[in-house]
Write a protein that holds these residues in place. Structure first.
Motif, PDB file in Angstrom:
ATOM      1  N   MET A   1     -10.962 -77.881  32.587  1.00 40.50           N
ATOM      2  CA  MET A   1     -11.193 -76.848  33.598  1.00 40.50           C
ATOM      3  C   MET A   1      -9.974 -75.952  33.754  1.00 40.50           C
ATOM      4  N   ALA A   2      -8.762 -76.526  33.607  1.00 40.50           N
ATOM      5  CA  ALA A   2      -7.548 -75.740  33.788  1.00 40.50           C
ATOM      6  C   ALA A   2      -7.444 -74.642  32.744  1.00 40.50           C
ATOM      7  N   GLY A   3      -7.784 -74.980  31.470  1.00 36.36           N
ATOM      8  CA  GLY A   3      -7.710 -73.973  30.428  1.00 36.36           C
ATOM      9  C   GLY A   3      -8.681 -72.840  30.658  1.00 36.36           C
ATOM     10  N   LEU A   4      -9.903 -73.173  31.031  1.00 37.10           N
ATOM     11  CA  LEU A   4     -10.888 -72.146  31.311  1.00 37.10           C
ATOM     12  C   LEU A   4     -10.470 -71.292  32.490  1.00 37.10           C
ATOM     13  N   ARG A   5      -9.801 -71.919  33.454  1.00 37.70           N
ATOM     14  CA  ARG A   5      -9.333 -71.155  34.606  1.00 37.70           C
ATOM     15  C   ARG A   5      -8.354 -70.073  34.169  1.00 37.70           C
ATOM     16  N   THR A   6      -7.453 -70.411  33.238  1.00 36.49           N
ATOM     17  CA  THR A   6      -6.474 -69.444  32.764  1.00 36.49           C
ATOM     18  C   THR A   6      -7.161 -68.278  32.069  1.00 36.49           C
ATOM     19  N   VAL A   7      -8.162 -68.590  31.233  1.00 39.71           N
ATOM     20  CA  VAL A   7      -8.905 -67.538  30.553  1.00 39.71           C
ATOM     21  C   VAL A   7      -9.606 -66.639  31.558  1.00 39.71           C
ATOM     22  N   THR A   8     -10.205 -67.256  32.590  1.00 39.72           N
ATOM     23  CA  THR A   8     -10.953 -66.485  33.575  1.00 39.72           C
ATOM     24  C   THR A   8     -10.065 -65.505  34.311  1.00 39.72           C
ATOM     25  N   ILE A   9      -8.919 -65.970  34.751  1.00 37.78           N
ATOM     26  CA  ILE A   9      -8.035 -65.099  35.503  1.00 37.78           C
ATOM     27  C   ILE A   9      -7.540 -63.957  34.621  1.00 37.78           C
ATOM     28  N   SER A  10      -7.260 -64.265  33.365  1.00 35.23           N
ATOM     29  CA  SER A  10      -6.833 -63.218  32.453  1.00 35.23           C
ATOM     30  C   SER A  10      -7.930 -62.177  32.286  1.00 35.23           C
ATOM     31  N   ALA A 225      -5.527 -58.663  41.009  1.00 30.95           N
ATOM     32  CA  ALA A 225      -6.434 -59.711  40.539  1.00 30.95           C
ATOM     33  C   ALA A 225      -6.490 -60.889  41.508  1.00 30.95           C
ATOM     34  N   GLY A 226      -7.681 -61.460  41.612  1.00 37.43           N
ATOM     35  CA  GLY A 226      -7.836 -62.677  42.391  1.00 37.43           C
ATOM     36  C   GLY A 226      -7.449 -63.889  41.568  1.00 37.43           C
ATOM     37  N   TYR A 227      -7.566 -65.057  42.157  1.00 37.97           N
ATOM     38  CA  TYR A 227      -7.210 -66.283  41.451  1.00 37.97           C
ATOM     39  C   TYR A 227      -8.084 -67.420  41.949  1.00 37.97           C
ATOM     40  N   ALA A 228      -8.237 -68.422  41.103  1.00 37.58           N
ATOM     41  CA  ALA A 228      -8.999 -69.616  41.469  1.00 37.58           C
ATOM     42  C   ALA A 228      -8.076 -70.622  42.151  1.00 37.58           C
ATOM     43  N   VAL A 229      -8.671 -71.581  42.849  1.00 44.55           N
ATOM     44  CA  VAL A 229      -7.896 -72.597  43.575  1.00 44.55           C
ATOM     45  C   VAL A 229      -8.359 -73.993  43.154  1.00 44.55           C
ATOM     46  N   ASP A 230      -8.457 -74.207  41.849  1.00 45.89           N
ATOM     47  CA  ASP A 230      -8.900 -75.495  41.325  1.00 45.89           C
ATOM     48  C   ASP A 230      -7.969 -76.643  41.706  1.00 45.89           C
ATOM     49  N   ASN A 231      -6.720 -76.323  42.023  1.00 40.88           N
ATOM     50  CA  ASN A 231      -5.756 -77.368  42.380  1.00 40.88           C
ATOM     51  C   ASN A 231      -6.010 -77.968  43.752  1.00 40.88           C
ATOM     52  N   LEU A 232      -6.940 -77.391  44.523  1.00 40.87           N
ATOM     53  CA  LEU A 232      -7.193 -77.876  45.879  1.00 40.87           C
ATOM     54  C   LEU A 232      -8.313 -78.909  45.948  1.00 40.87           C
ATOM     55  N   PHE A 233      -8.917 -79.246  44.824  1.00 42.81           N
ATOM     56  CA  PHE A 233      -9.999 -80.229  44.871  1.00 42.81           C
ATOM     57  C   PHE A 233      -9.959 -81.103  43.624  1.00 42.81           C
ATOM     58  N   PRO A 234     -10.593 -82.278  43.684  1.00 41.04           N
ATOM     59  CA  PRO A 234     -10.556 -83.217  42.542  1.00 41.04           C
ATOM     60  C   PRO A 234     -11.245 -82.654  41.307  1.00 41.04           C
ATOM     61  N   ASN A 235     -11.061 -83.351  40.200  1.00 44.84           N
ATOM     62  CA  ASN A 235     -11.592 -82.889  38.919  1.00 44.84           C
ATOM     63  C   ASN A 235     -13.010 -83.364  38.626  1.00 44.84           C
ATOM     64  N   SER A 236     -13.566 -84.223  39.472  1.00 45.81           N
ATOM     65  CA  SER A 236     -14.919 -84.715  39.233  1.00 45.81           C
ATOM     66  C   SER A 236     -15.753 -84.576  40.503  1.00 45.81           C
ATOM     67  N   ASP A 412     -18.034 -64.730  40.454  1.00 40.82           N
ATOM     68  CA  ASP A 412     -18.654 -65.969  40.933  1.00 40.82           C
ATOM     69  C   ASP A 412     -17.770 -67.179  40.647  1.00 40.82           C
ATOM     70  N   ARG A 413     -17.063 -67.179  39.535  1.00 42.61           N
ATOM     71  CA  ARG A 413     -16.239 -68.317  39.180  1.00 42.61           C
ATOM     72  C   ARG A 413     -15.089 -68.505  40.187  1.00 42.61           C
ATOM     73  N   ILE A 414     -14.443 -67.402  40.569  1.00 40.03           N
ATOM     74  CA  ILE A 414     -13.330 -67.497  41.510  1.00 40.03           C
ATOM     75  C   ILE A 414     -13.840 -67.856  42.907  1.00 40.03           C
ATOM     76  N   VAL A 415     -14.905 -67.187  43.337  1.00 44.86           N
ATOM     77  CA  VAL A 415     -15.462 -67.495  44.657  1.00 44.86           C
ATOM     78  C   VAL A 415     -15.935 -68.942  44.718  1.00 44.86           C
ATOM     79  N   ALA A 416     -16.512 -69.426  43.618  1.00 47.23           N
ATOM     80  CA  ALA A 416     -16.990 -70.817  43.593  1.00 47.23           C
ATOM     81  C   ALA A 416     -15.844 -71.805  43.751  1.00 47.23           C
ATOM     82  N   SER A 417     -14.681 -71.493  43.213  1.00 44.98           N
ATOM     83  CA  SER A 417     -13.544 -72.409  43.374  1.00 44.98           C
ATOM     84  C   SER A 417     -13.127 -72.486  44.845  1.00 44.98           C
TER      85      SER A 417
END
Length: 461
Positions: A1-10, A225-236, A412-417
């Motif tokens: 998920m972290a790698g995809l997050r980097t691609v998305t933000i870019s 640019a906006g950003y995701a906050v995947d670090n605020l929740f678990p990976n599963s 949608d990806r950023i808002v979903a995070s």
């Protein structure tokens, strides 16, 4: 998920109509402004401060009540005798009194009332956290809505420019007999439709800007640019469900409300028990009788009384209050179960949207690349007569749709995070490390908890 997050933000940086960073407003700044200025959040804080006052009010049951009294009386009397004579009399009297009452026992209602008030404070604090999460999620959504609608508007304008050129070219070719009127009509129809879609995009952008201003307290400037906050929740998903169901503010608030409801039953039952009190009073009276023989005098008196009040029958009101409290307790238990169900549903829904958005971005990027190449090829083939103008128009429409779809899934990806972080209960100013002065609800509580007198609030009002 972290790698995809980097691609998305870019990708978002490339496609969501980014501007220069000079005088720009970031998502972090928008969230910080909303944390300070949002009226809904500030109203919730004021409501919590009002709830804090329930504790000193409950504690007042342990404290004595003191009351003073005073009265002044002037009376006139006329005496008529059988002899025909009469005499007037005037009396002036003054009384001052002081009474102190201390409740010794009232069926544990004071103790349970204090506990109930403290439970209400804890519930209100958790509700404030839930409100904070909702506002931060709304702000992140509004921010990304603006970026999305700006990008869509720009794409719509680019499409209009392309179709204007196609319509002009079709008219020129028709004028020299190289094409038929159908091509001109098709180009002009597509152009009219594209212009109307620009108006729709402008309206959507205006709406999102107004919503942003309502939430943040100022009009949006240039957004980066906006950003995701995947670090605020678990990976599963299972870990997210476990975290949310154990610590989400809505669930914790419902648990405290359940505690308060249980104490309400005990308080209502306490009304059926005796009340023991001690009352002390002191009085001083002055009397001045103006008559044929003036008399002046003062009287001092004091008393102390112990009293026991035993409720025998109150017309059924006390028993009804107990039944009512029990029904409210049952309602609160159901509301706790409902809070758990809502949190579970929100986590699953947000997680599903996030997981769906990640592969959609890759697919949308591939579709845009393919559509761009296809459109270029169709245009070249149309120039040599192998494709019609309609083929060019259809290919351009597919390209615009693909680019808009990419913008939307990135949004949608950023808002979903943010939605997942909110659903598990970890979307807060502290976790986001916003550059703000964090609101500490304990400061007001500690300032008023043991306050015996005073009308001013801690902030001086």
């Amino acid at each position: 998920m972290a790698g995809l997050r980097t691609v998305t933000i870019s990708s978002v940086s490339a496609l969501l109509l980014m501007t220069s960073f000079a005088n720009a407003e970031s998502l972090t700044e928008a969230l910080s402004l909303a944390y300070t200025n949002n009226p809904t959040l500030n109203a919730a804080r004021a409501g919590l401060r009002a709830t804090d006052e329930g504790v000193p009010q409950a504690l007042s049951g342990y404290r004595p009540t003191i009351s003073g009294s005073g009265s002044a009386t002037r009376s006139w009397t006329n005496y008529e005798y059988l002899s025909g004579s009469s005499r007037n009399s005037q009396t002036n009297s003054t009384n001052l009194g002081l009474e102190v009452q201390q409740i010794l026992y009232r069926g544990n209602r004071t103790k349970n009332g204090v506990k109930q008030a403290e439970a209400a404070v804890q519930a209100a604090r958790e509700s404030l956290k839930a409100t904070e999460q909702e506002i931060l999620l709304d702000v992140a959504t509004a921010y990304m809505d603006i970026l999305q609608n700006q990008a869509i508007l720009e794409l719509r304008k680019q499409n209009v420019a392309f179709l204007q050129e196609q319509a002009r070219s079709a008219r020129d070719r028709f004028a020299v007999g190289e094409t038929i009127s159908t091509d001109v009509s098709q180009a002009e129809a597509r152009l009219s439709s594209a212009i109307s879609l620009v108006k729709v995009a402008e309206a959507n952008l205006t709406t999102s800007q107004a919503n942003y201003e309502m939430l943040v307290g100022k009009k949006p400037s240039k957004l980066v640019a906006g950003y995701a906050v995947d670090n605020l929740f678990p990976n599963s998903l299972n870990a997210a469900l476990s975290k949310g169901l154990s610590s989400h503010p809505s669930i914790v608030a419902a648990q405290h409300n359940l505690d308060a409801a249980q104490l309400s039953v005990k308080i209502a039952e306490g009304a059926l028990l005796p009340t023991v009190s001690v009352t002390g009073s002191a009085d001083r009276s002055w009397s001045n009788n103006i008559s044929s023989s003036n008399t002046h005098g003062a009287t001092n008196s004091a008393s102390i009384t112990g009293a026991v009040s035993i409720p025998i029958f109150s017309g059924g009101a006390n028993h009804s209050a107990v039944r009512e409290a029990k029904e409210t307790l049952g309602q609160t238990r159901i509301q706790l179960d409902l809070a758990r169900d809502q949190v579970r549903a929100n986590i699953v829904s947000a997680w599903s949207v996030l997981n769906a958005a990640i592969p959609q971005i890759t697919a949308a990027q591939a579709t845009v690349t393919a559509s761009r190449l296809a459109t270029r090829g169709v245009i070249e083939e149309q120039k040599v007569g192998q494709r019609t103008l309609l083929d060019v128009l259809d290919s351009q429409a597919e390209l615009i749709d693909a680019r808009i779809s990419l913008v939307q899934v990135q949004h949608d990806r950023i808002v979903a995070s943010f939605a997942v972080a909110s659903s598990v209960g970890s979307l807060s100013a502290e976790n986001l490390k916003l550059r703000v002065s964090l609101y500490n609800p304990k400061e007001h509580y500690q300032a008023v908890r043991d306050k015996w007198i005073g009308l001013r609030t801690p902030d001086g009002r």
